[in-house]
Design a protein around this motif. Structure first.
Motif, PDB file in Angstrom:
ATOM      1  N   PRO A  63       2.425   8.518  -6.282  1.00  0.00           N
ATOM      2  CA  PRO A  63       2.734   7.001  -5.584  1.00  0.00           C
ATOM      3  C   PRO A  63       2.093   6.142  -6.860  1.00  0.00           C
ATOM      4  N   GLU A  64       1.444   6.615  -7.831  1.00  0.00           N
ATOM      5  CA  GLU A  64       0.935   5.613  -8.718  1.00  0.00           C
ATOM      6  C   GLU A  64       2.143   5.253  -9.649  1.00  0.00           C
ATOM      7  N   GLN A  65       3.309   6.103  -9.469  1.00  0.00           N
ATOM      8  CA  GLN A  65       4.501   5.666 -10.411  1.00  0.00           C
ATOM      9  C   GLN A  65       5.319   4.178  -9.774  1.00  0.00           C
ATOM     10  N   TRP A  66       4.747   3.924  -8.538  1.00  0.00           N
ATOM     11  CA  TRP A  66       5.389   2.817  -7.826  1.00  0.00           C
ATOM     12  C   TRP A  66       4.981   1.638  -8.215  1.00  0.00           C
ATOM     13  N   HIS A  91      -2.087  -1.128  -3.879  1.00  0.00           N
ATOM     14  CA  HIS A  91      -2.990  -0.353  -3.629  1.00  0.00           C
ATOM     15  C   HIS A  91      -2.498   0.918  -3.203  1.00  0.00           C
ATOM     16  N   ILE A  92      -3.349   2.212  -3.289  1.00  0.00           N
ATOM     17  CA  ILE A  92      -2.753   3.277  -2.872  1.00  0.00           C
ATOM     18  C   ILE A  92      -3.806   3.905  -1.873  1.00  0.00           C
ATOM     19  N   VAL A 106       0.808  -1.367   0.066  1.00  0.00           N
ATOM     20  CA  VAL A 106       0.038   0.030   0.016  1.00  0.00           C
ATOM     21  C   VAL A 106       0.914   1.205   0.111  1.00  0.00           C
ATOM     22  N   ALA A 107       0.721   1.985  -1.013  1.00  0.00           N
ATOM     23  CA  ALA A 107       1.593   3.390  -0.949  1.00  0.00           C
ATOM     24  C   ALA A 107       0.985   4.330  -0.179  1.00  0.00           C
ATOM     25  N   ALA A 108       1.524   5.306   0.670  1.00  0.00           N
ATOM     26  CA  ALA A 108       1.146   6.183   1.498  1.00  0.00           C
ATOM     27  C   ALA A 108       1.158   7.319   0.738  1.00  0.00           C
ATOM     28  N   GLY A 109       0.183   7.964   0.115  1.00  0.00           N
ATOM     29  CA  GLY A 109       0.278   9.192  -0.632  1.00  0.00           C
ATOM     30  C   GLY A 109       0.255  10.329   0.310  1.00  0.00           C
TER      31      GLY A 109
END
Length: 223
Positions: A197-200, A204-205, A184-187
């Motif tokens: 964070p979409e680049q990673w 989930h974001i 899970v990316a912590a935006g």
């Protein structure tokens, strides 16, 4: 996807908002060097890159510069004395951690922040009772290597493929992916300027820290 059963967090920029304390220390160092202060947002974008990156950014110095080792050590020493003046949990995290404990969901922290800073911070915030705290001193290779995440899962007694890792840096997502965890990316965290964070390519974001609990609830209930 199997039902998730445990949650691991990165520390700075994910679980804790520590940027103001770093900003204050760096600006005091700049003032001592008779240099102009650095803007908060500019420094905030470097916090998750570590102390070396903050010194390099604030002083416009290469790590190979003669003054760099001294300034790097000064940042570490000064920060150690001012860990908790402004640092706190991000909004919604107190409620999220309480919910994890009420539902008996194992959780822990895997960070590249040295124990010298991590353990006093977590103790002061009454978070040192979590099931696992992994710092660089506990592993042979720090993130993005998955060693720390795998060790934390072992300590929690939950398989990596049934564990979630939440982080605010590409290396967090890379480490989680390498460990076969749900990422899970912590935006809301300390993203580099111009980075999203979409680049990673995380699983989930969560763009706001207050949105994380509903997401984790859905993942822990799935399967």
């Amino acid at each position: 996807m199997p039902a998730m059963a445990a949650v691991l967090f990165d520390l700075d920029g994910t679980l804790l908002d520590t940027a103001q304390d770093f900003h204050r220390v760096i600006n005091r160092m700049l003032a001592e060097a008779e240099r102009p202060a650095i803007d908060y947002d500019s420094l905030r974008s470097q916090v998750s890159n570590g102390a070396r990156a903050m010194v390099s950014h604030a002083f416009a110095l290469s790590p190979e510069a003669d003054d760099f080792p001294r300034l790097h050590q000064q940042l570490l020493d000064d920060y150690a004395e001012q860990l908790l003046i402004s640092s706190s949990l991000f909004p919604g995290m107190t409620e999220l951690l309480r919910w994890l404990e009420e539902t008996r969901t194992p959780w822990g922290v895997v960070t590249n922040k040295p124990k010298r800073f991590t353990l006093p911070l977590l103790a002061a915030l009454n978070l040192d009772h979590c099931g696992s705290i992994i710092c660089p001193e506990d592993v042979s290779t720090a993130k993005p290597d998955p060693e720390g995440l795998l060790l934390a899962c072992q300590q929690l007694g939950v398989a990596p493929e049934r564990s979630i890792y939440v982080g605010d840096h590409l290396r967090d997502i890379e480490a989680g992916r390498a460990a076969n965890m749900c990422t899970v990316a912590a935006g809301w965290g300390y993203l580099n300027t111009g980075e999203t964070p979409e680049q990673w390519h995380s699983d989930h974001i969560s763009h706001q820290s207050t949105d994380l609990q509903p997401l984790l609830h859905s993942l822990l209930q799935a399967g």
